[in-house]
Design an enzyme around this catalytic site. Structure first.
Site, PDB file in Angstrom:
ATOM      1  N   LYS A   1       0.905  -1.122  -0.066  1.00  0.00           N
ATOM      2  CA  LYS A   1       0.162   0.070   0.038  1.00  0.00           C
ATOM      3  C   LYS A   1       1.033   1.196   0.106  1.00  0.00           C
ATOM      4  CE  LYS A   1      -4.049  -2.255   2.325  1.00  0.00           C
ATOM      5  NZ  LYS A   1      -4.533  -2.738   3.500  1.00  0.00           N
TER       6      LYS A   1
ATOM      7  N   GLN B   1      -4.671  -1.137   9.769  1.00  0.00           N
ATOM      8  CA  GLN B   1      -4.712  -2.395   9.165  1.00  0.00           C
ATOM      9  C   GLN B   1      -5.091  -3.430  10.024  1.00  0.00           C
ATOM     10  OE1 GLN B   1      -3.544  -3.096   5.932  1.00  0.00           O
ATOM     11  NE2 GLN B   1      -4.198  -5.225   6.442  1.00  0.00           N
TER      12      GLN B   1
ATOM     13  N   ASP C   1     -11.188   3.195   3.910  1.00  0.00           N
ATOM     14  CA  ASP C   1     -11.664   1.681   3.914  1.00  0.00           C
ATOM     15  C   ASP C   1     -13.043   1.866   3.836  1.00  0.00           C
ATOM     16  OD1 ASP C   1      -9.751   0.133   3.931  1.00  0.00           O
ATOM     17  OD2 ASP C   1      -9.448   0.126   6.233  1.00  0.00           O
TER      18      ASP C   1
END
Ligand code: NAP
Length: 311
Positions: free
Chosen positions: A54, A98, A124
């Protein structure tokens, strides 16, 4: 009939190529690049790989990307303090914590952390406000993986409106948003789960079948209507020879590949479904590459929205 393989790598690259000039335009206008803060707690090896990818992709697109690490022993309060700092930071437009968090943080830690992320920076798409907007079909920030599935379908010219879609899996991060995105595009959607009766028969009625289960090779040929589009969201690691032999009996090429690497990534769909399906996403190289591309697009959108620009 051999299914058309839907190339997630190419579609992911297409989206990145669209995001990069928009990032440059944002940077020129705002005097700073869009910023992404990634928080990693502990040292889970799979999370390390995801986070590295990422950060690398965000950097390549011209974004500012910062990794904030916390030790595995960090408390939930420590993590919430980091989220709070990122929420008020001018440099950060997107925040990603995460998963998974260490068990010691408590069973509801993930939910509390996702709730604490500012909805405007929730790249997200997990915050209840953004989920609510998704239900009403007016969301800017939507979960990356199910959005990636829609991008694959639309960019591959697969018809959604009027079709019968079945989503296997009802998680908050994949199954439910997936079903809503298909519904908003006028599919008739059924969500299936571990208590669904006659699952095989139900799936065999689908024009679009999405598997988000987390069980290697679960979807086999009897689940698939001839010519249907099958989207495999699952990412499962086989790490014993027995598991590979069970899923691919007599397949010496796959066994050799396993012996070389010591593990093998497979989806929730058995690859021989390609003999029945009209189109199929492979694993790896299907849905996976879309998730990062959509994270970048969400970060750009969050930056544009925070700046008051439509994009
Ligand atoms: P999850 O939270 O564990 O949800 C799994 C879902 O599958 C649940 O709703 C469960 O039903 C259902 N299920 C389990 N066994 C079943 C069975 N025998 N029959 C029917 N349904 C069954 O998993 P998730 O987070 O949604 O992830 C699903 C898969 O996608 C995993 O392999 C994950 O690694 C992968 N994934 C990939 C990406 C990507 O970037 N490509 C991103 C996220 C996830 P119940 O609700 O009844 O338990």
């Amino acid at each position: 009939m051999a299914a058309r393989l839907l190339d997630g790598v190419a579609i992911g690259n297409q989206i990145r190529a669209e995001v990069a000039p928009a990032v440059a335009a944002f940077t020129a206008r705002a005097g700073r690049p869009p910023g992404l803060g990634i928080v990693l707690v502990g040292d889970n090896p799979a999370s390390e790989v995801y986070v590295r990818n990422k950060l690398k992709s965000a950097g390549e697109t011209g974004m500012f990307a910062e990794l904030i690490r916390l030790p595995a022993a960090a408390s939930l309060a420590d993590l919430l303090a980091v989220v709070d700092r990122l929420n008020t930071s001018e440099r950060h437009d997107g925040i990603l914590v995460q998963s998974p968090l260490p068990d010691a943080m408590g069973h509801d830690a993930e939910r509390r952390v996702f709730d604490a992320v500012s909805a405007a920076k929730d790249v997200d798409g997990f915050h209840p406000i953004n989920v609510g907007y998704l239900v009403q079909n007016r969301a800017t920030l939507v979960a990356c993986t199910p959005t990636g599935v829609i991008e694959i379908l639309e960019r591959s010219n697969i018809k959604i409106a009027g079709t019968r879609a079945v989503v296997i899996g009802r998680s908050d991060i994949v199954g439910k948003p997936m079903a809503l995105l298909l519904l908003h595009r006028h599919a008739t959607v059924t969500i299936a789960h571990s208590k669904t009766a006659d699952l095989t028969k139900l799936c065999a009625e689908a024009d679009i079948l999405v598997a988000a289960i987390g069980r290697p090779g679960f979807v086999t040929k009897p689940f698939v209507k001839p010519g249907a589009t099958v989207i495999d969201v699952g990412i499962n690691r086989l790490d014993t020879r027995d598991a590979v032999e069970k899923m691919f009996p007599g397949d010496t090429a796959r066994l050799a590949a396993f012996e070389k690497r010591g593990s093998m990534l497979v989806g929730d769909v058995h690859p021989n479904v390609a003999e029945v399906a009209g189109a199929l996403t492979p694993v790896p190289g299907g849905v996976g590459p879309l998730t990062i591309a959509l994270l970048l697009r969400n970060t750009l959108r969050a930056a544009q929205a925070r700046a008051g620009w439509a994009g």
